[in-house]
Structures are given as C-alpha cells and as structure tokens.
Design an enzyme around this catalytic site. Structure first.
Site, PDB file in Angstrom:
ATOM      1  N   GLU A   1       0.829  -1.208   0.049  1.00 46.66           N
ATOM      2  CA  GLU A   1       0.258  -0.145  -0.079  1.00 46.66           C
ATOM      3  C   GLU A   1       0.965   1.162  -0.095  1.00 46.66           C
ATOM      4  O   GLU A   1       1.835   1.341   0.972  1.00 46.66           O
ATOM      5  CB  GLU A   1      -1.008  -0.158   1.203  1.00 46.66           C
ATOM      6  CG  GLU A   1      -1.873  -1.207   1.199  1.00 46.66           C
ATOM      7  CD  GLU A   1      -2.415  -1.540   2.547  1.00 46.66           C
ATOM      8  OE1 GLU A   1      -2.229  -0.644   3.494  1.00 46.66           O
ATOM      9  OE2 GLU A   1      -3.213  -2.622   2.809  1.00 46.66           O
TER      10      GLU A   1
ATOM     11  N   PHE B   1       2.084  -0.952   8.372  1.00 46.56           N
ATOM     12  CA  PHE B   1       2.155  -0.877   9.839  1.00 46.56           C
ATOM     13  C   PHE B   1       2.171  -2.432  10.365  1.00 46.56           C
ATOM     14  O   PHE B   1       1.147  -2.921   9.884  1.00 46.56           O
ATOM     15  CB  PHE B   1       1.334  -0.111  10.644  1.00 46.56           C
ATOM     16  CG  PHE B   1       1.709   1.510  10.601  1.00 46.56           C
ATOM     17  CD1 PHE B   1       2.364   2.021  11.545  1.00 46.56           C
ATOM     18  CD2 PHE B   1       1.252   2.313   9.499  1.00 46.56           C
ATOM     19  CE1 PHE B   1       2.899   3.438  11.219  1.00 46.56           C
ATOM     20  CE2 PHE B   1       1.462   3.342   9.423  1.00 46.56           C
ATOM     21  CZ  PHE B   1       2.294   4.258  10.185  1.00 46.56           C
TER      22      PHE B   1
ATOM     23  N   HIS C   1      -1.202   1.483  15.970  1.00 40.50           N
ATOM     24  CA  HIS C   1       0.143   1.819  14.955  1.00 40.50           C
ATOM     25  C   HIS C   1       1.444   1.503  15.641  1.00 40.50           C
ATOM     26  O   HIS C   1       2.536   1.620  15.246  1.00 40.50           O
ATOM     27  CB  HIS C   1       0.267   3.171  14.730  1.00 40.50           C
ATOM     28  CG  HIS C   1      -0.593   3.723  13.542  1.00 40.50           C
ATOM     29  ND1 HIS C   1      -2.141   3.608  13.480  1.00 40.50           N
ATOM     30  CD2 HIS C   1      -0.423   3.882  12.280  1.00 40.50           C
ATOM     31  CE1 HIS C   1      -2.677   3.815  12.533  1.00 40.50           C
ATOM     32  NE2 HIS C   1      -1.841   4.116  11.638  1.00 40.50           N
TER      33      HIS C   1
ATOM     34  N   GLU D   1      -4.400  -6.605   3.102  1.00 37.82           N
ATOM     35  CA  GLU D   1      -3.313  -7.402   3.391  1.00 37.82           C
ATOM     36  C   GLU D   1      -3.421  -8.789   3.162  1.00 37.82           C
ATOM     37  O   GLU D   1      -2.336  -9.726   2.881  1.00 37.82           O
ATOM     38  CB  GLU D   1      -2.965  -7.315   4.982  1.00 37.82           C
ATOM     39  CG  GLU D   1      -2.518  -5.858   5.497  1.00 37.82           C
ATOM     40  CD  GLU D   1      -3.560  -4.661   4.985  1.00 37.82           C
ATOM     41  OE1 GLU D   1      -4.914  -5.236   5.117  1.00 37.82           O
ATOM     42  OE2 GLU D   1      -3.459  -3.574   5.312  1.00 37.82           O
TER      43      GLU D   1
HETATM   44  C1  LIG Z   1      -5.808  -2.930   7.697  1.00 38.28           C
HETATM   45  C2  LIG Z   1      -5.341  -1.681   7.511  1.00 38.28           C
HETATM   46  N1  LIG Z   1      -4.267  -1.537   6.699  1.00 38.28           N
HETATM   47  C3  LIG Z   1      -3.415  -0.526   6.458  1.00 38.28           C
HETATM   48  C4  LIG Z   1      -3.854   0.604   7.006  1.00 38.28           C
HETATM   49  C5  LIG Z   1      -3.020   1.994   7.025  1.00 38.28           C
HETATM   50  N2  LIG Z   1      -3.944   2.833   6.190  1.00 38.28           N
HETATM   51  C6  LIG Z   1      -4.747   3.818   6.889  1.00 38.28           C
HETATM   52  S1  LIG Z   1      -5.483   4.558   6.226  1.00 38.28           S
HETATM   53  C7  LIG Z   1      -5.382   4.002   4.946  1.00 38.28           C
HETATM   54  C8  LIG Z   1      -6.017   4.470   3.773  1.00 38.28           C
HETATM   55  C9  LIG Z   1      -7.740   4.286   3.768  1.00 38.28           C
HETATM   56  O1  LIG Z   1      -8.304   4.755   2.705  1.00 38.28           O
HETATM   57  P1  LIG Z   1      -9.905   4.703   2.730  1.00 38.28           P
HETATM   58  O2  LIG Z   1     -10.339   3.622   3.175  1.00 38.28           O
HETATM   59  O3  LIG Z   1     -10.261   4.987   1.403  1.00 38.28           O
HETATM   60  O4  LIG Z   1     -10.451   5.671   3.847  1.00 38.28           O
HETATM   61  P2  LIG Z   1      -9.950   7.317   3.821  1.00 38.28           P
HETATM   62  O5  LIG Z   1      -9.003   7.383   4.764  1.00 38.28           O
HETATM   63  O6  LIG Z   1      -9.709   7.729   2.457  1.00 38.28           O
HETATM   64  O7  LIG Z   1     -11.201   8.087   4.366  1.00 38.28           O
HETATM   65  C10 LIG Z   1      -4.351   3.043   5.080  1.00 38.28           C
HETATM   66  C11 LIG Z   1      -3.761   2.407   3.615  1.00 38.28           C
HETATM   67  C12 LIG Z   1      -5.075   0.611   8.135  1.00 38.28           C
HETATM   68  N3  LIG Z   1      -5.057   1.620   8.940  1.00 38.28           N
HETATM   69  N4  LIG Z   1      -5.532  -0.475   8.249  1.00 38.28           N
END
Ligand SMILES: Cc1ncc(C[n+]2csc(CCOP(=O)(O)OP(=O)(O)O)c2C)c(N)n1
Lengths: 327, 368
Positions: free
Chosen positions: A31, A85, A131, A62
């Site tokens: 990601e 993370f 985190h 994941e």
């Molecule tokens: C399972 C998981 N993988 C990766 C992350 C890291 N991460 C946090 S927000 C994000 C992007 C989220 O995008 P979206 O679902 O479109 O929501 P937005 O924040 O844009 O509202 C990522 C990859 C996480 N929090 N949880």
C-alpha cells in the site's frame, strides 16, 4: 567499498534498490509503496527507477498482498511485500500462518517461498491506536518463518539483502522508532549480514543484557550510565529472533552468570521467556541470579499519552540491571 | 418509487454545484435544515483548528475531514436517536451528531484513552483504525438488534473506498445479505486511499454496484450534496426497519466526494495528486452549496450566519480549552481495563510499575 551515511529507513531503501538492481526477480509491492514511496519513504524513488511492474501499489488488502506474494514466490519471483504498519498484518495473518510458513513443508520441498514480508513495528512515535504494537513473537512462534529485527543502518541493509536471497520466507520487522534516530555507515555495494547470528554490541563481565530492535539504544545508554557504578555489562543484540542465536546467548551468560532481557513486546510469552528458558536448559549451573525481564506490560498498548510509561525506559533498564547484579 | 430503486451509476442529487435545486428536496423541517448547515460549519471549523493544533505540536497525528461534511452530517442527521452508528476514524462530524462531544474527539487524537469512552447515552461504537475492521461489527450489531426483536433500529456504518478492498468488507456485506440485517453501509468514496486512487482499489465501475453481488441495493449519491445524502440515508434506514415484501433490509451507499486536505497530518498529498484536481473538487464544496439553497429559500440570512459563526467558534474554542485542561491521565490507568478483574500478573506488574515510579519519578520514564 565506498560508504554512505544513512539512517535505518534509508538503509532499507538502499537494500531494496541494491538487490532489485542485481536481481530482476525481486519486486516490491504494498500500500502506497509506488508513487508515494511508502508512508515512511522506505521505497522512495524505486517506482521511478523500476516502474509499475516491479514497484506495485496494491489495493488495500493485506490478505491479498501476502496471498498473492505467496503465489508469485511459488512461481519463482522474489516478492518483497510491505505491510504499512505491523499492526495491520492481521488481515494477512491467515496467509502468513496457513501458507507462507508451511509451503516448503507441505510440498516436501517441491515449492519454497523466497519472499520477505517487511513491516515497521513498535512504539514511541506518538502514533495513533494500532500503530505501535510489538507483536514479533506471533511470527517467531511459527515454524517455517525467519524473523529478523535490525537495530543499525549497516545491519539493516545487510540483513535485508540476506533475507531477499534466503530461499525461505522471512518476516523483516523494522523498528520505526529508530528509523531516523541516527545515521551509520552503509557500504554502497551489496553485502550481507548473516541471518541467525546475534551481535555483541559491548563486551562486559558482570551481567549480560539481551535486547534487539529499538530497545538496543536505551539499553546501551543504561549500560553506559551504570559504568560509573562499577557495573560492567555485556550487551547482545539478538538481531534474528527466530531462529535465535542460542550459542551467543549461552556463551555470554556463561561468562557473566547474570542476565537481563529488554524488549518492548509484552512480557508474557515474549522473547525474554525464550532466552530465560534457554539459559535454564543450557547454563543452569552458571547462574548467579534470576533472569530479569524488562519488557512491555501485559496490557494493550496504550494511546500515546501514556506510551512512555509502557516502553522500557533507560531508568527501567538500569533498575533491571542493578537488580540482577545486586541479587 | 423509493429513491433506492435506480441503477448504481445513477447518482442521486438534489442540489447542483451552485446550490440550485436539481432533484427532489427531502422533507426536512427548517430547523433541522439550519442545524445541518450549522453542524457542517462546525465540523469544518473543528477540522481546521485540529489540523493547526497538530501543527503546533498540541495534538498527535490527525485525520482531516474537510470536504466530507455533507456526507457525514447529511447521513448522521438522518438517524433517529435509537439507531446506531459505527464509525471509521474520520467521522468526527457524524460522531458529534450522535452525541460524542468534540472534547472527546480531541482527547482521543491527543492520545488519551478517555477519548475512546463513548457517553452511555450515545449509540456509537468507538473509532476503528484497522481499515474495514468495523464493518463486520456493524453487521453483527444489526444482526443482534434483529435477534433481539428490535427491528425499529438501524445501524449505519462508515468506511472509505480503500476499505472495500479488504475481505472484511465483503464478509460483512455477505452476512448482511444472508441474515437480512438492518444495515446501512456508507462508503465515503473520497477518491483516494492515502496515495492509491480509487481505480487501483477496484476495476468495477462503481462501488455501489458491489452490492449486487451480495443481493443488496447499492446506490450512488453525490456525497457533497447534503440533501441528497440525507435522502438516500433516510430511505435506506426506512427500508432497514420496514422492508417491503421481498425486499432485503441492508443497503450499500456510495457517497462520491473528496477530502480536500491530506489523508492524515502525517501525509503529504502533493507527492501523488495535483492541485488542479483539488480545485475541481473544491468547486463542489458542500457548505456554500447548502448555504445558497438555504439563503434562496429564505431560511438563512447574513445575521443568522454571523450568529452561527460566532457560536461555532466559541464551541470549538471551549472544546479545545476543555481537552487541554483535562487532567493528564494517571499512568496506572494503563493496567485498569485489560480485564474486568485484574489478573495476578497485571496486579504484580502494576505494583512493580508504581514502586519504580515512586523511586525514579516521571523523569525516569518520559523521553525528550
Ligand atoms: C488494515 C489496515 N491496513 C492499512 C492501514 C493503513 N491505512 C490507514 S488509512 C489508509 C487508507 C484508507 O483509505 P480509505 O479506506 O479510502 O479511507 P479514507 O482514509 O480515505 O477515508 C491506510 C492504507 C490501516 N489503517 N489498516
């Protein structure tokens, strides 16, 4: 060899870059690893250099990342998936435990998975919930995986290259607290640091302090402070927590007869327990004091207002060492 | 015919970008309409202040919401008091409507566990940081309501476009279809999951159409049009509680929108998106849109807007003051909630911790 002065996160990038240049089969996926260069910049510039097919921004999934990497590795590629993370490895945990660790065994050696699953882990950076966890023992407990945790820029690059060249799957956990905390000399060329070997960071005779990852720094600081009190401690950086270098642990213990283990992971079932058991099994008669564990508490990792109280601090490590020495 | 009965590609709209009426205005009383506006302004102002607190080092990493006020407030206001809300980590505005004080939201992002404690009378689950992990909870919660015979309540769950890539999303929608649970799955499609654009999450034309695979209604709405969002949420909620013969209760809503700022304050969007795109979306800002509509229909004037403005400024300033003057958490709190009854290990660790703190003081723990 010409050397550069790099941080740990730059050494990760340099290790990936070096090995991708040498071996077309190595690719990076995850990601935000592409155009964005990773949220910690561990893959910065790799996308410009190697393009869309070798530096792949995946959907946010994941299980998909680990599972497709398993398939790629079975076909002979060397994927290096990143989990953003380590607290988000769990959706991929099924793939890690059910497949990544077992492929060689299940197929009686017909298939192996030369893949490296990288993830920043650990606390201390005022990050949001989920985190900051330190769950490396989940993977150390799983046979078929190797679990590597570097603590210096030099080791980071050398161990990462070893991991990529290793025929078996490796979980490479990067202590993000020290991603940028200091710099160290890192050769520009490719070189390796062997997986499965601990490093004696400081020699001493009174007590052996075993640690790894981000806790190596407060441990060394504590040991330095205790010099004034006349305590001469040896510090062993475990570096590979599975398979652990039992020989170095036992050797060091036999020399000092006292041990302290420092890690930020919860105490219950942590590497400290494994080190203690190893000492019991192999050096009982050398033992002068109970093994002291300075570890994270057995509670969910607190939000950051309290994380300093959770993580082993210099003072806590000092106290632990004093206890072992003054027993 | 219900507003839900249309193609997933056929985006529901009530106001156009200039605030002119282009669809069917939902039946909402004047007071609620002005309340909607006030809360959108409040959410925007809160957001701006929160980002600046982070910049000043008075708060940790924070996920901004500006641009998403129409989706958050428009949907949350459609809920009845007894309904439930299951947020991701960005629904500060919607959470406010559900009764979570701004002070709590601030405390949470200031790293205080207390911020996670939802008021007893607010039907809201805590923020979920692991992406998509809250969606199955929403299905479970709705399923429980149904099993308990409380079919006069619905459960609204928020998540982003990135979340639709996770297995949890698919499992949650599948269960909802199979067990016919009173769910509204509300996707805030803000085009980006950090640096990864929507097209890298899915090859399907819309997110709404994914509902079809699970036997549910899927509907796309202009997420920057608060009235359209209100309409579809209300319709989905009505259906969740009172489905017609042969109709399934759950609905997937895709609210198409844009988050103006960074993904979080730890992120730099200039690396992956262009200003031109941001400007294009800013033209769709939900706040002036609703404001124009309310002014032109005589529900709002300069004077009222001034009142609202000073009111929200005071509200946010008070919340910040309250959060910052809240007593620092007692470190021993760490040991308090892992189990209903502390285990012997935890009691021992707590005692050891307290003795050490007594001995070395807070300086023995705090890093620079
Ligand atoms: C399972 C998981 N993988 C990766 C992350 C890291 N991460 C946090 S927000 C994000 C992007 C989220 O995008 P979206 O679902 O479109 O929501 P937005 O924040 O844009 O509202 C990522 C990859 C996480 N929090 N949880």
């Amino acid at each position: 060899m010409s050397a550069q002065n790099l941080t740990i996160v730059q050494a990760v990038r340099d290790g990936l870059y070096t090995e991708m240049n040498l071996d077309d089969e190595v690719l990076v996926m995850g990601e935000d690893v592409g155009k964005n260069g990773g949220v910690f910049r561990a893959t910065e510039g790799l996308w410009d250099e190697f393009g869309d097919d070798r530096v792949i921004d995946t959907p946010l999934a994941e299980s998909g990342i680990v599972g497709t990497a398993v398939g790629m590795a079975a076909m002979g590629l060397k994927p290096v998936p990143e989990i953003q993370f380590s607290g988000f490895m769990y959706p991929g945990y099924d793939q890690i435990i059910s497949h990544m660790s077992r492929y060689r065994t299940r197929t009686r050696g017909r298939y192996t998975l030369p893949m490296v699953l990288r993830a920043p882990y650990g606390g201390g950076i005022r990050a949001p919930e989920s985190h900051s966890e330190s769950k490396e023992m989940f993977y150390a407990h799983e046979a078929g995986l190797k679990v590597v945790i570097p603590s210096t820029p030099y080791d980071t690059k050398g161990l990462l290259i070893s991991a990529i060249r290793d025929p078996d799957p490796v979980i490479f956990m990067e202590p993000k607290l020290i991603y940028r905390a200091f710099r160290g000399e890192v050769p520009e060329e490719d070189y390796t640091v062997p997986i499965g070997e601990a490093a004696v960071r400081r020699e001493g005779t009174d007590v052996s302090v075993f640690t790894y990852g981000a806790m190596t720094r407060p441990t060394l600081e504590a040991v330095e402070n205790l010099e004034e009190e006349g305590i001469d401690a040896e510090v062993v950086d475990i570096r590979t927590i599975s398979p652990m270098d039992r020989e170095t642990v036992v050797e060091s213990f036999k020399k000092t007869g006292r041990a302290v283990v420092v890690h930020e992971a919860p105490k219950n079932g942590g590497l400290g327990a494994e080190i203690t058991a190893t000492i019991q099994e192999e050096a009982l008669l050398y033992q002068e004091a109970p093994v002291k564990r300075v570890a994270g508490y057995d509670v969910p990792y607190p939000l950051y207002a309290l994380e300093d109280y959770y993580l082993p601090s210099v003072a806590r490590v000092e106290e632990g060492i004093r206890e072992a020495v003054n027993f | 015919m219900s507003v839900l009965q249309r193609d997933p590609q056929d985006q529901v709209r009530v106001l156009d970008e200039d605030g002119a009426v282009v669809g069917e205005v939902p039946d909402i009383d004047d007071e609620t309409l002005v309340e909607m506006y006030r809360n959108m302004r409040l959410a925007r102002h809160f957001d701006t202040r929160a980002v600046s607190l982070q910049r000043q080092g008075r708060m940790g990493t924070y996920p901004p919401l500006s641009g998403q006020e129409g989706a958050q407030i428009g949907s949350a206001i459609a809920l009845e008091e007894d309904d439930w809300m299951v947020p991701s980590y960005r629904e500060h505005g919607a959470a406010l409507i559900r009764g979570l004080p701004l002070k709590q939201t601030l405390l949470y992002w200031m790293g205080h566990e207390k911020g996670n404690k939802m008021p007893e009378d607010a039907n809201i689950l805590p923020p979920a940081v692991p992406i998509a992990s809250q969606i199955p909870h929403a299905t479970g919660a709705a399923w429980a309501l149904k099993l308990q015979g409380k079919t006069d309540k619905g459960v609204l769950c928020y998540f982003g476009d990135g979340a639709t890539s996770e297995g949890d999303f698919h499992e949650a929608l599948n269960f909802a279809g199979v067990f016919d649970t009173p769910n509204i799955f509300f996707c805030n499609n803000n085009q980006w999951a950090i640096s990864v654009p929507r097209e890298r999450q899915t090859a399907s034309e819309t997110i709404a159409q994914k509902a079809t695979a699970y036997g549910l209604d899927g509907i796309q709405v202009d997420g920057m049009d608060p009235l359209a969002v209100y309409s579809v949420t209300k319709a989905a909620l009505d259906k969740a509680k009172n489905p017609d013969e042969g109709e399934l209760r759950p609905t997937l809503i895709e609210a198409v929108q844009y988050r103006f700022g960074a993904h979080t304050t730890a992120d730099d969007p200039t690396v992956y998106r262009d200003d031109e795109e941001v400007e294009r979306w800013k033209a769709k800002d939900p706040i002036p849109r609703l404001e124009t509509f309310l002014r032109e229909t005589g529900r709002l004037d300069d004077e009222k807007i001034d009142d609202i403005e000073s009111d929200i400024e005071a509200t946010v300033a008070d919340a910040i003051e309250a959060a910052e003057s809240d007593p620092r958490p007692d470190p021993s709190e760490m040991f308090e909630y892992a189990y209903a009854e502390q285990t012997p290990e935890i009691r021992a660790q707590r005692e050891e911790f307290e003795a050490l703190r007594e001995k070395v003081g807070d300086e023995g723990f705090l890093r620079e």
